[in-house]
Write an enzyme that holds these catalytic residues in place. Sequence first.
Site, short mmCIF file in Angstrom:
data_model
loop_
_atom_site.label_atom_id
_atom_site.label_comp_id
_atom_site.label_asym_id
_atom_site.label_seq_id
_atom_site.Cartn_x
_atom_site.Cartn_y
_atom_site.Cartn_z
N HIS A 42 -9.61 -35.83 25.55
CA HIS A 42 -9.99 -34.42 25.47
C HIS A 42 -10.66 -34.01 24.17
O HIS A 42 -11.15 -32.89 24.07
CB HIS A 42 -8.81 -33.51 25.79
CG HIS A 42 -7.99 -33.16 24.60
ND1 HIS A 42 -7.68 -31.85 24.30
CD2 HIS A 42 -7.47 -33.93 23.63
CE1 HIS A 42 -6.96 -31.85 23.19
NE2 HIS A 42 -6.83 -33.08 22.78
N GLY A 88 -21.75 -22.83 21.34
CA GLY A 88 -20.30 -22.68 21.43
C GLY A 88 -19.80 -22.02 20.15
O GLY A 88 -20.55 -21.32 19.47
N LEU A 89 -18.55 -22.28 19.80
CA LEU A 89 -17.99 -21.64 18.61
C LEU A 89 -18.84 -21.91 17.37
O LEU A 89 -19.19 -20.99 16.65
CB LEU A 89 -16.58 -22.16 18.35
CG LEU A 89 -15.47 -21.54 19.17
CD1 LEU A 89 -14.15 -22.17 18.77
CD2 LEU A 89 -15.40 -20.05 18.98
N ALA A 90 -19.16 -23.17 17.13
CA ALA A 90 -19.89 -23.51 15.90
C ALA A 90 -21.32 -22.99 15.96
O ALA A 90 -21.80 -22.37 15.00
CB ALA A 90 -19.87 -25.03 15.69
N ARG A 98 1.23 -36.96 20.05
CA ARG A 98 0.35 -37.17 21.20
C ARG A 98 0.03 -38.64 21.47
O ARG A 98 0.13 -39.11 22.59
CB ARG A 98 -0.98 -36.44 20.98
CG ARG A 98 -0.86 -34.95 21.12
CD ARG A 98 -2.17 -34.27 20.82
NE ARG A 98 -2.02 -32.81 21.03
CZ ARG A 98 -2.99 -31.93 20.85
NH1 ARG A 98 -4.19 -32.32 20.45
NH2 ARG A 98 -2.78 -30.66 21.06
N SER A 144 -0.34 -27.40 28.87
CA SER A 144 0.06 -27.22 27.47
C SER A 144 1.13 -28.23 27.08
O SER A 144 2.05 -28.53 27.82
CB SER A 144 0.61 -25.82 27.26
OG SER A 144 1.23 -25.76 26.00
N ARG A 181 -6.85 -35.40 15.40
CA ARG A 181 -6.92 -33.97 15.11
C ARG A 181 -5.59 -33.30 15.48
O ARG A 181 -5.02 -33.56 16.52
CB ARG A 181 -8.05 -33.32 15.91
CG ARG A 181 -8.18 -31.82 15.65
CD ARG A 181 -9.31 -31.21 16.46
NE ARG A 181 -9.11 -31.29 17.90
CZ ARG A 181 -8.24 -30.55 18.58
NH1 ARG A 181 -7.48 -29.67 17.98
NH2 ARG A 181 -8.13 -30.70 19.89
N LEU A 210 -10.72 -25.13 16.93
CA LEU A 210 -11.33 -23.80 16.87
C LEU A 210 -11.59 -23.45 15.40
O LEU A 210 -12.63 -22.89 15.04
CB LEU A 210 -10.41 -22.76 17.52
CG LEU A 210 -10.06 -23.00 18.99
CD1 LEU A 210 -9.11 -21.93 19.50
CD2 LEU A 210 -11.31 -23.01 19.85
#
Lengths: 637, 255
Positions: A402, A43-45, A331, A285, A436, A442
Amino acid sequence: MVKLDSKVPAGHISEKWEKHKFEMKLVNPANKRKYDIIVVGTGLAGASAAATLAELGYKVKAFSFHDTPRRAHSIAAQGGINAAKNYQNDGDSVYRLFYDTVKGGDFRSREANVYRLAEVSNNIIDQAVAQGVPFAREYGGYLTNRSFGGAQVSRTFYARGETGQQLLLGAYSALSRQIGAGNVQMYTRREMLDLVVVDGHARGIIVRNLLTGEIERYAGQAVILATGGYSNVYFLSTNAMNSNVTAAWRAHKRGALFANPAFTQIHPTAIPAHGGAQSKLVLMSESLRNDGRIWVPKKPGDTRKPNEIPEEERDYYLEVKYPAFGNLVPRDVASRNAKYVCDEGRGVGPTGRAVYLDFADAIKRMGRKAVEEKYGNLFEMYENITGDNPYEVPMMIYPAPHYTMGGLWVDYHLMSTIPGLFVLGEANFSDHGANRLGASALMQGLADGYFVIPYTLGNYLGTERPQKVSTDRPEFAEAEENVKNTIKKLLSIKGKKTVDAIHKELGHVMIDKVGISRTKEGLEEAIKKIRELREEFWNNINIPEDDKTLNQTLERAGRIADFLELGELMARDALNRNESCGGHFREEYQTEEGEALRNDEEYSYVAAWEFKKVGEWELNKEPLTFEYVKPSMRSYK
Amino acid sequence: MAEKINLTLNIWRKESPEAEGYFEEFKISVTPDASILEMLDELNNDLEAQNKRPIAFESDCREGICGTCGIVVNGHPHGPIPKTATCQLHMRNFKDGETLYLEPFRAKAYKNIKDLVVDRSPLDKIIQAGGFISVNTGNPPDANSIPIPKETALQALDAAECIGCGACVAACKNASAMLFVGAKVSQFALLPQGQPERYERVQAMVNTMDEMGFGSCTNTYACEAECPKGISITNIARMNRDYLKAKISSHSMQY
């Protein structure tokens, strides 16, 4: 007990990383090609790490259980990526991004790591743009930003609602370039099932070829895990179907400590489950809360249609309880209150686990056209999934797990308690504390992969100078045997229940007792139930077919077996932490106004759990000190 | 809760890459709120409970962005609803009593591995041949040092939205991957960052596409019609122009 040394360098926080980069050992260019580096997860990392290390000259072997590295769940991130560019001239700085992230994490993260994250954030944007990532721009051609929760500046870069996709494809293109050049060997459809430790150092992995069932051994002088988070322990989450904890968990069982497993984030605005057949939740969103009003009927068990319920019989509970912030509370506060009203029997929809998010007033105030311009694509997505038109009937939303802030413990070098095993991205615990902030996932994945691991890995290799090991060593044989035995055992149960049925039951326990809101009694009960489920799993599941072919049930079973162990640890961690902070809310610890009550005196530490045997762990503590951002209380009244 | 609908499913079964494939019929009752993949999840649960072989199919994000899923439903890759990936196809789009045929993406370049699962790795090979900008991680110039017109950036993003699902190949009677390749070529051809390698890139990618056994384009527009992200056919035209330019200008001749 394990001695936890965070290896945070000395000096002022703004100089630590720069100074440390000079102090760290280097590997000279000619020697880099002598090192085989294993990267698990792309993935990204993982993709950014694999590409960057290959560019430097290391020989990289990258592994993914997907058919291609472009599928990783990083792709689903919608909102954006934070960076301290201060392009808006609105007072942003590295220090402010650092400050917001530590505060947003409710003072449970490591200051030095967070500062470095903020420091390299700007390089990420430069790198992505150079790769051709088409971020949103102003008419003048310069990059634009949006604002996100937890910050008073606009620092979020984005590409429509597809920022994760564009950044992942950027990292994937860099990785593909290195695969094409022969510097990265890419192994797709391989699932890591064990870590091989030789003389106390991580030296290899055991994987299963998902198409042929073959068990394969791979050796390297270092192993990097970038295998994501564990929200799927809840069964229903916004994570992709295949996201799992297995690679991290098997490393945990080989000696890597697992930190703060109870720190999970539950997003308030997901589309609710439609019933028992639901397999996964979809996020909407958060921006919807800017104009939508959240309510439930005042009367429990009210089955009237929303439009038939008169104004005076509606409870706009967030506006009533939090007059200053109203529907825009953070949140965790929004999620918690949705749970409370549903627990009172006032939830709506077919399952009773949903609340209304009503745009009727917004349409009256702004006109339908303006609402359409602002939220059109979200309304469309909602209608596509639910069949309801949100211009006419209120949307229904419910919180969904999530993101997981917890993960394998790492030091400042992103190295776990097993030397030579590095952990990047959501799989580690380090930067987000107990909560977070939006658009920071990201940022962290790419910071770790592009800009941290290339330095810290070199330091490890330069210091230890590890030799190549052969996969014929007994440690590899032992690990392979271990994997084969587990598979054999799973296939031999031949019981009555499906793997999914047990996963669903585990998910119910987790969301109910180890989810949005937790109590001592509930957690104790959860531990008992999870143990029973584990017992039942190992005696009563059924997996059709054998292990010589693509067997998706077998893949899932291995992952659920690990979730059944992790779930217990999450409950234990939540039980140990007698305070409320960030995503961890213990009902016993709240202020008179119902806000999270932190206990900095006793719990300002990272809880790092050492695996002893299944169901038995030892707690190790890494004390947290806050030299720069002084802990304060949150209030949204 | 909405009332369930009854469907007859004819699902493509194939036990292994070498085995012969066949259709198997299932009768199913499903809530219209479920997606087609949730329907298959339920069906698989029932099959597993009877110790029968579940249907192998791929999916991951279930939000239409990862590109993992892909089933041909009644002849349409990703089903009959436009701009919708298989995972976002909900059963309320079908009527009670309907019969559905579920098949894998079929193309010469895709090997059918099992049931509805195919191997789309040839698409990766095309990207590896040139679907990137050659920039190492390090210190590229400040992101704002090259202004890019908003319209250009948006056009590049339109092309970059391709999810790599490979439906365009399955939709094409020639099993061509031109829409997939055209989208990636266009993204970089539009942006200033992509200019230095522009002509080498298009040649490398197109040549690899040919080597992988994908067919050629005969302008039937089937790919655009079935693309879950609505990637435009103009990307193919842009790729063709660049490819031709590359071929006739000697300095960028590679092959």
